[in-house]
Design a protein around this motif. Structure first.
Motif, PDB file in Angstrom:
ATOM      1  N   LEU A   1     -45.551  -4.723  64.077  1.00 17.06           N
ATOM      2  CA  LEU A   1     -46.470  -5.265  63.070  1.00 17.06           C
ATOM      3  C   LEU A   1     -47.033  -4.163  62.179  1.00 17.06           C
ATOM      4  N   GLY A   2     -47.295  -3.019  62.796  1.00 19.99           N
ATOM      5  CA  GLY A   2     -47.850  -1.920  62.018  1.00 19.99           C
ATOM      6  C   GLY A   2     -46.896  -1.402  60.966  1.00 19.99           C
ATOM      7  N   GLY A   3     -45.599  -1.630  61.166  1.00 18.38           N
ATOM      8  CA  GLY A   3     -44.627  -1.143  60.206  1.00 18.38           C
ATOM      9  C   GLY A   3     -44.345  -2.086  59.067  1.00 18.38           C
ATOM     10  N   LEU A   4     -45.003  -3.250  59.027  1.00 15.91           N
ATOM     11  CA  LEU A   4     -44.739  -4.224  57.965  1.00 15.91           C
ATOM     12  C   LEU A   4     -45.280  -3.719  56.633  1.00 15.91           C
ATOM     13  N   SER A   5     -44.473  -3.842  55.608  1.00 20.93           N
ATOM     14  CA  SER A   5     -44.926  -3.510  54.258  1.00 20.93           C
ATOM     15  C   SER A   5     -44.899  -4.715  53.334  1.00 20.93           C
ATOM     16  N   SER A   6     -44.219  -5.782  53.733  1.00 21.19           N
ATOM     17  CA  SER A   6     -44.165  -7.017  52.949  1.00 21.19           C
ATOM     18  C   SER A   6     -43.914  -8.182  53.894  1.00 21.19           C
ATOM     19  N   LEU A   7     -44.071  -9.417  53.366  1.00 17.80           N
ATOM     20  CA  LEU A   7     -43.868 -10.608  54.184  1.00 17.80           C
ATOM     21  C   LEU A   7     -42.432 -10.732  54.651  1.00 17.80           C
ATOM     22  N   SER A   8     -41.490 -10.176  53.912  1.00 18.95           N
ATOM     23  CA  SER A   8     -40.094 -10.277  54.334  1.00 18.95           C
ATOM     24  C   SER A   8     -39.843  -9.537  55.637  1.00 18.95           C
ATOM     25  N   GLY A   9     -40.721  -8.589  55.939  1.00 14.91           N
ATOM     26  CA  GLY A   9     -40.554  -7.827  57.170  1.00 14.91           C
ATOM     27  C   GLY A   9     -40.806  -8.636  58.423  1.00 14.91           C
ATOM     28  N   ILE A  10     -41.424  -9.820  58.251  1.00 15.27           N
ATOM     29  CA  ILE A  10     -41.686 -10.658  59.419  1.00 15.27           C
ATOM     30  C   ILE A  10     -40.388 -11.056  60.096  1.00 15.27           C
ATOM     31  N   LEU A  11     -39.316 -11.133  59.329  1.00 17.99           N
ATOM     32  CA  LEU A  11     -38.025 -11.553  59.884  1.00 17.99           C
ATOM     33  C   LEU A  11     -37.211 -10.393  60.425  1.00 17.99           C
ATOM     34  N   SER A  12     -37.859  -9.216  60.587  1.00 22.64           N
ATOM     35  CA  SER A  12     -37.121  -8.079  61.104  1.00 22.64           C
ATOM     36  C   SER A  12     -36.736  -8.321  62.558  1.00 22.64           C
ATOM     37  N   PRO A  13     -35.556  -7.885  62.958  1.00 22.06           N
ATOM     38  CA  PRO A  13     -35.096  -8.130  64.336  1.00 22.06           C
ATOM     39  C   PRO A  13     -36.051  -7.588  65.387  1.00 22.06           C
ATOM     40  N   GLY A  14     -36.583  -6.400  65.183  1.00 12.31           N
ATOM     41  CA  GLY A  14     -37.469  -5.810  66.184  1.00 12.31           C
ATOM     42  C   GLY A  14     -38.714  -6.636  66.410  1.00 12.31           C
ATOM     43  N   LEU A  15     -39.320  -7.129  65.315  1.00  7.77           N
ATOM     44  CA  LEU A  15     -40.530  -7.932  65.445  1.00  7.77           C
ATOM     45  C   LEU A  15     -40.228  -9.264  66.112  1.00  7.77           C
TER      46      LEU A  15
ATOM     47  N   VAL B   1     -44.907  -4.783  76.340  1.00 10.87           N
ATOM     48  CA  VAL B   1     -44.459  -5.823  75.412  1.00 10.87           C
ATOM     49  C   VAL B   1     -45.408  -5.933  74.234  1.00 10.87           C
ATOM     50  N   PHE B   2     -46.729  -5.945  74.495  1.00  9.12           N
ATOM     51  CA  PHE B   2     -47.701  -6.098  73.415  1.00  9.12           C
ATOM     52  C   PHE B   2     -47.777  -4.850  72.525  1.00  9.12           C
ATOM     53  N   VAL B   3     -47.712  -3.681  73.129  1.00  4.72           N
ATOM     54  CA  VAL B   3     -47.740  -2.458  72.318  1.00  4.72           C
ATOM     55  C   VAL B   3     -46.524  -2.405  71.397  1.00  4.72           C
ATOM     56  N   ASN B   4     -45.371  -2.796  71.906  1.00  6.60           N
ATOM     57  CA  ASN B   4     -44.172  -2.798  71.069  1.00  6.60           C
ATOM     58  C   ASN B   4     -44.311  -3.778  69.916  1.00  6.60           C
ATOM     59  N   ALA B   5     -44.902  -4.963  70.201  1.00  4.57           N
ATOM     60  CA  ALA B   5     -45.135  -5.935  69.133  1.00  4.57           C
ATOM     61  C   ALA B   5     -46.084  -5.350  68.091  1.00  4.57           C
ATOM     62  N   GLY B   6     -47.120  -4.631  68.542  1.00  6.88           N
ATOM     63  CA  GLY B   6     -48.042  -4.006  67.598  1.00  6.88           C
ATOM     64  C   GLY B   6     -47.384  -2.938  66.771  1.00  6.88           C
ATOM     65  N   ARG B   7     -46.479  -2.184  67.382  1.00  6.57           N
ATOM     66  CA  ARG B   7     -45.753  -1.152  66.621  1.00  6.57           C
ATOM     67  C   ARG B   7     -44.949  -1.785  65.495  1.00  6.57           C
TER      68      ARG B   7
ATOM     69  N   GLY C   1     -50.289  -0.106  69.320  1.00 12.84           N
ATOM     70  CA  GLY C   1     -48.906   0.075  68.900  1.00 12.84           C
ATOM     71  C   GLY C   1     -48.799   0.326  67.412  1.00 12.84           C
ATOM     72  N   ALA C   2     -49.638  -0.398  66.634  1.00 13.73           N
ATOM     73  CA  ALA C   2     -49.589  -0.249  65.177  1.00 13.73           C
ATOM     74  C   ALA C   2     -50.081   1.128  64.747  1.00 13.73           C
ATOM     75  N   LEU C   3     -51.073   1.696  65.434  1.00  9.72           N
ATOM     76  CA  LEU C   3     -51.691   2.940  64.994  1.00  9.72           C
ATOM     77  C   LEU C   3     -51.073   4.182  65.619  1.00  9.72           C
ATOM     78  N   PHE C   4     -50.683   4.096  66.887  1.00  8.86           N
ATOM     79  CA  PHE C   4     -50.243   5.285  67.604  1.00  8.86           C
ATOM     80  C   PHE C   4     -48.743   5.323  67.857  1.00  8.86           C
ATOM     81  N   GLY C   5     -48.051   4.215  67.648  1.00  3.50           N
ATOM     82  CA  GLY C   5     -46.658   4.163  68.048  1.00  3.50           C
ATOM     83  C   GLY C   5     -46.537   3.709  69.495  1.00  3.50           C
TER      84      GLY C   5
END
Length: 733
Positions: free
Chosen positions: A200-214, A192-198, A92-96
């Motif tokens: 995670l792959g889009g994180l650029s900072s620790l604040s992104g952990i609280l993004s709704p999608g993740l 479900v897991f691929v979406n979670a990886g997608r 998910g992180a690498l391919f979408g």
């Protein structure tokens, strides 16, 4: 070119060589994976560090990159290497999402199928030889409903997928079925897991952990097993609903069919938690245990024991003469015992507990409809507790006489002069010995080479001696051939074949009464189960899973109709599980555990056992060590004149954890309780040794057995140091 023919041994040797070569290759690949540090490369940090370069490769050569990832995933899944979940996240992180979903879906399924092929190639043949009966039942279930069962396992990730791959490789499921069911069943979890990886792959900072999608992805991972389980339950109910008319409302929460020990416990538990329950019984409340089994047989055994006690009174200086047996009064004592226990199992008592007790024949018209006479009830669940009945062999001529069984024996009004007992199991030994003590001439015929075939041979020898001392003529390795009614001088004949030293010879045994005690068969007829697709096993018992659920998700079974242990306390144990699983299975389901199930044969001497004995341990390949304590060493047994018998405890080698205990001797059933508690609660022999037991009692034998084990495991080196220390303290050399 000449042809080369291999004899069977050479073929087997070549096959084994190929297997070991394949094992060697697989081990080399796994070792190379870890030694090369490849597992360290499959991390989110390492991938993100190379993300820019990877995106460039992906844009320049998408087919090569995708193919390489698919190949790596297939190899890891086929070899059952750790990291499949992480690879799914990385996809998910690498391919979408969509590309990653397609890649992982096909790669995981192909890898799983290859893992199944490897397990099938390396293990199935050898395991089928060793566990043929167990795998036969499993394969029968797989053939009947294997696809749905595999789909359930894939949809609810309770067990690691690599375990499912290996286990399914041992079955006879077709690979084509395994492939498409696995791909379909793993798809929701993969998404479900691929979406979670997608995310995670889009994180650029620790604040992104609280993004709704993740956050949503992590929530989905956590609740997915629960949602999948609910979906599987819904699918089962819908599949049933398509076949049968499911009521919109129900009259009852549970209908229990059968008021023996299992049915009584099941209805009691249901009523205790305020469920609305109906208990249906076509005969007498209490079932076999009260009316024809436990209660009457123990009353008869006690009466027969009193004869033996009087005969042996002279050992203690008491002269009582030869006892006179009034058999009619003996049977009156038996009936009194039944009547005195009967109120405990009466309809009045259970109605006072909130159970709707109905007398009549019950039949399932659908999974939710039970007809009792002219009445039809709708119910959310049905518990089958219909019990079992004595099995009568199909011997030529047996229908020409009135055969005794443990069901009709209690109507005898005269002591049989000559009694033949067919079967050397617990019932045959108990009743045969009792009738011999009461004055019958008893011959016991057993087809096997020992009495009590489930027990160790030395244990069976104790019982054989006990029966012989009471005058029972035991015929082992003897097969009944036919009954000749009126063939004797003043009675009947049983013609048998006896095998001694490999030679077979014919003989005839004269008798007045024939007691058949060769086992019991489940009462499954007339309940409407066959029409609803609820099958039976090879031994005739209902086919249920470890939670006692049948192929119909709302139909459960417990007690003798299920087995494998046709014991009152085993039935009660199962009844708790069946009822709780029926009422609350949507939230928590319990599988039945028989590890600490006790069993007692009430012969003289008694045989009591819990857990494994040596025979079972050897059959199952369980390593063990055995500790023996002779009851001839027990002070209380000596004082009572019962100084014969033995205690055998199996433990894990070098440890005090109990695998099983067998006791032979007076009061064995009472002594067994402490070992049963210890196994249930994980108490070892060291703690039993440290428990104070009253003196002089039979219970001291438990502590004494623990002492024997402790003495065999004393720390010799430390004791040597202590000897030198004490010598130094005494001033010696």
């Amino acid at each position: 070119m000449p042809l080369i023919y291999l004899v069977p041994n050479e073929e087997a040797q070549l096959k084994n060589t190929r297997k070991w070569l394949l094992v060697g290759i697989l081990v080399a690949l796994v070792v190379a994976f870890f030694l090369s540090g490849a597992n360290d490369a499959f991390t989110l940090e390492s991938i993100k560090a190379q993300q820019a370069q990877f995106q460039l490769w992906w844009q320049e050569s998408p087919w090569t990159v995708a193919g390489g990832f698919l190949l790596i995933y297939v190899v890891m899944a086929a070899l059952s290497l750790p990291g499949a979940a992480l690879l799914t996240l990385l996809a998910g992180a690498l391919f979408g999402f969509w590309t990653g979903l397609v890649l992982v879906s096909f790669a995981s399924t192909i890898g799983a199928t290859l893992a199944t092929i490897l397990a099938r190639t390396l293990l199935r043949d050898s395991l089928e030889k060793r566990f043929s009966q167990q795998l036969k039942r499993i394969n029968a279930g797989v053939k009947r409903e294997g696809a749905f069962y595999l789909f359930t396992l894939r949809l609810i990730p309770i067990f690691p997928f690599f375990v499912i791959n290996l286990v399914m490789g041992l079955t006879r499921m077709r690979l084509r079925t395994f492939y498409w069911v696995s791909q379909l069943g793993m798809l929701p979890g993969t998404a479900v897991f691929v979406n979670a990886g997608r995310e995670l792959g889009g994180l650029s900072s620790l604040s992104g952990i609280l993004s709704p999608g993740l956050l949503v992805s992590f929530v989905l991972i956590g609740v997915f097993p629960w949602l999948a389980r609910a979906l599987v339950g819904l699918l089962k109910r819908r599949r049933l609903a398509r076949q049968y008319d499911r009521p919109a409302t129900f009259d009852r929460d549970i209908v229990v069919i059968g008021a023996g020990s299992a049915g009584l416990v099941a209805s009691y538990i249901a009523a205790a938690v305020r469920a609305r329950v109906t208990l249906v019984e076509r005969g007498r409340m209490g079932g076999d245990c009260l009316n024809t089994g436990c209660v009457p047989s123990k009353a008869l055994i006690r009466a027969a024991k009193s004869v033996k006690e009087i005969q042996q009174a002279s050992r203690f200086g008491v002269e009582a003469g030869e006892p006179r047996v009034d058999f009619a009064r003996v049977m009156g004592h038996v009936q009194t015992a039944i009547r005195d226990v009967e109120p405990h199992d009466s309809p009045e008592r259970y109605r006072s507990l909130g159970v709707d007790v109905v007398e009549g024949e019950a039949r399932l018209m659908s999974p939710w409809r039970v007809r009792i006479g002219d009445q039809e009830l709708t119910t959310r669940h049905v518990i089958i507790a219909s019990g079992a009945r004595p099995r009568v062999p199909d011997l030529p001529g047996i229908n020409d006489i009135a055969v005794l069984t443990s069901d009709n024996l209690w109507q005898l009004d005269a002591l049989p002069r000559r009694l033949v007992v067919l079967g050397g199991g617990p019932i045959g030994c108990e009743l045969g010995q009792s009738f011999a003590r009461l004055g019958s001439t008893v011959s016991l015929v057993e087809m096997g080479s020992q009495l009590l075939p489930r027990e160790d041979s030395d244990v069976a020898e104790w019982v054989l001696k006990g029966l012989g001392d009471d005058g029972v003529q035991v015929q082992l390795s003897t097969r009944a051939l036919r009954v000749v009614a009126g063939g004797g001088s003043d009675g009947h004949l049983l013609e048998v074949e006896v095998v001694e030293d490999g030679e077979a010879r014919m003989m005839s045994i004269e008798f007045d009464e024939l007691l058949v005690a060769i086992g019991r068969q489940a009462n499954v007829e007339g309940l409407g189960l066959e029409e609803l697709g609820v099958g039976t096993r090879d031994n005739g018992t209902l086919d249920v899973d470890g939670a006692l659920q049948s192929v119909l998700p709302n139909v459960w079974a417990c007690g003798d109709v299920v087995g494998p242990f046709q014991l009152t306390h085993a039935s009660a144990h199962q009844a708790w599980h069946a009822t709780v699983n029926a009422l609350f299975g949507e939230f928590k389901r319990f599988s039945v555990n028989y590890r600490a199930l006790p069993a007692v044969t009430f012969s003289d001497p008694e045989v009591a056992r819990v857990g494994l004995n040596e025979t079972e341990a050897l059959q199952q390949g369980v390593t063990y060590e055995v500790t023996r304590y002779e009851l001839s060493e027990l002070d209380r047994a000596i004082a009572d004149g019962n100084a014969h018998g033995v205690i055998k405890v199996l433990t894990v080698p070098g440890k005090d954890r109990i695998l099983g205990a067998t006791i032979v001797g007076t009061g064995a059933g009472e002594m067994l309780a402490e070992f049963t508690l210890a196994m249930t609660r994980g108490i070892g022999l060291n703690k039993l040794l440290g428990t104070i037991h009253p003196y002089p009692t039979y219970s001291e034998s438990v502590k004494a057995t623990a002492g024997v084990w402790k003495n065999a495991h004393k720390p010799e080196r430390l004791l040597g140091y202590l000897a030198r220390y004490f010598a130094w303290r005494r001033g010696g050399n």
